[in-house]
Scaffold this motif. Structure first.
Motif, short mmCIF file in Angstrom:
data_model
loop_
_atom_site.label_atom_id
_atom_site.label_comp_id
_atom_site.label_asym_id
_atom_site.label_seq_id
_atom_site.Cartn_x
_atom_site.Cartn_y
_atom_site.Cartn_z
N ARG A 69 -6.98 -52.23 7.40
CA ARG A 69 -8.29 -51.88 6.89
C ARG A 69 -8.37 -50.41 6.61
NH1 ARG A 69 -13.36 -54.62 7.55
NH2 ARG A 69 -12.86 -56.75 7.54
N VAL A 70 -9.24 -50.04 5.74
CA VAL A 70 -9.42 -48.63 5.42
C VAL A 70 -10.34 -48.04 6.48
CG1 VAL A 70 -10.16 -47.06 3.65
CG2 VAL A 70 -9.28 -49.29 3.02
N SER A 71 -9.88 -47.03 7.13
CA SER A 71 -10.67 -46.42 8.20
C SER A 71 -11.90 -45.73 7.62
CB SER A 71 -9.82 -45.39 8.93
OG SER A 71 -8.68 -46.03 9.44
N MET A 72 -12.93 -45.71 8.40
CA MET A 72 -14.16 -45.08 7.93
C MET A 72 -14.21 -43.61 8.28
SD MET A 72 -16.71 -46.42 10.80
CE MET A 72 -16.18 -46.49 12.48
N ARG A 73 -14.75 -42.86 7.37
CA ARG A 73 -14.88 -41.43 7.62
C ARG A 73 -16.23 -41.17 8.22
NH1 ARG A 73 -12.87 -39.57 1.86
NH2 ARG A 73 -13.85 -41.40 1.16
N SER A 74 -16.44 -40.00 8.69
CA SER A 74 -17.72 -39.66 9.31
C SER A 74 -18.85 -39.71 8.29
CB SER A 74 -17.64 -38.27 9.91
OG SER A 74 -17.00 -37.43 9.02
N SER A 75 -18.48 -39.79 7.03
CA SER A 75 -19.49 -39.83 5.98
C SER A 75 -20.26 -41.14 6.01
CB SER A 75 -18.82 -39.67 4.63
OG SER A 75 -18.17 -38.42 4.60
N GLY A 76 -19.80 -42.03 6.88
CA GLY A 76 -20.51 -43.30 6.98
C GLY A 76 -19.95 -44.33 6.03
N GLY A 78 -19.23 -46.69 2.91
CA GLY A 78 -19.23 -46.36 1.48
C GLY A 78 -18.06 -45.46 1.16
N GLY A 79 -17.76 -44.58 2.04
CA GLY A 79 -16.65 -43.66 1.80
C GLY A 79 -15.35 -44.42 1.72
N SER A 80 -15.22 -45.44 2.53
CA SER A 80 -13.99 -46.24 2.51
C SER A 80 -13.87 -47.02 1.22
CB SER A 80 -14.00 -47.19 3.69
OG SER A 80 -15.19 -47.94 3.67
N ILE A 81 -14.98 -47.30 0.59
CA ILE A 81 -14.96 -48.06 -0.66
C ILE A 81 -14.18 -47.32 -1.73
CG2 ILE A 81 -16.38 -49.10 -2.45
CD1 ILE A 81 -16.64 -50.36 0.28
#
Length: 112
Positions: A69-76, A78-81
DNA sequence: CCACTGACGAGTG
DNA sequence: GCACTCGCCAGTG
């Protein structure tokens, strides 16, 4: 330059490995850490990527976690999208769960 | 020097 | 598949 071959930041070491990832392939954090000679420091890999600034020649979008899976950034959310679309553009397919078929797209130095 | 945080991984139930 | 725990280490206050 701020790069001393004698005092290399751990980050540079990860970037060097990530740069070797061929297009259309993905690698996991743990894999990068191992290839960089820092097995077990998967966390540090993520931390290093977060420090990457624009202009870096590092294909950070090809780095995903062991879950495919694409890890999520602190940006919340959507960033992983964005990362996912970048990979799809390179030919990497995702399943309905938003996961990459690691058995198919994970970077392997030796085909099996 | 101490405490807390952080794009993670692997193990256990 | 999900929730929880431990480990590993650099950066920041």
């Amino acid at each position: 330059m701020t790069r001393d071959a004698k005092a290399p930041s751990s980050y540079q070491r990860f970037y060097a490995v990530i740069r070797k990832i061929p297009r259309g392939r993905v690698a996991t954090y743990g894999q990068i850490a191992t290839l960089a000679g820092l097995d077990g420091q998967a966390r540090q890999v993520g931390y290093a990527l977060a420090a990457i600034g624009r202009g870096s020649a590092v294909p950070w979008h090809r780095v995903i976690n062991a879950q495919g899976r694409v890890s999520m950034r602190s940006s919340g959310p959507g960033g992983s999208i964005v990362q996912q679309q970048l990979l799809e553009r390179e030919g990497v397919g995702f399943d309905a769960g938003g996961r990459v078929a690691l058995t198919r797209y994970q970077w392997r130095r030796r085909s099996r």
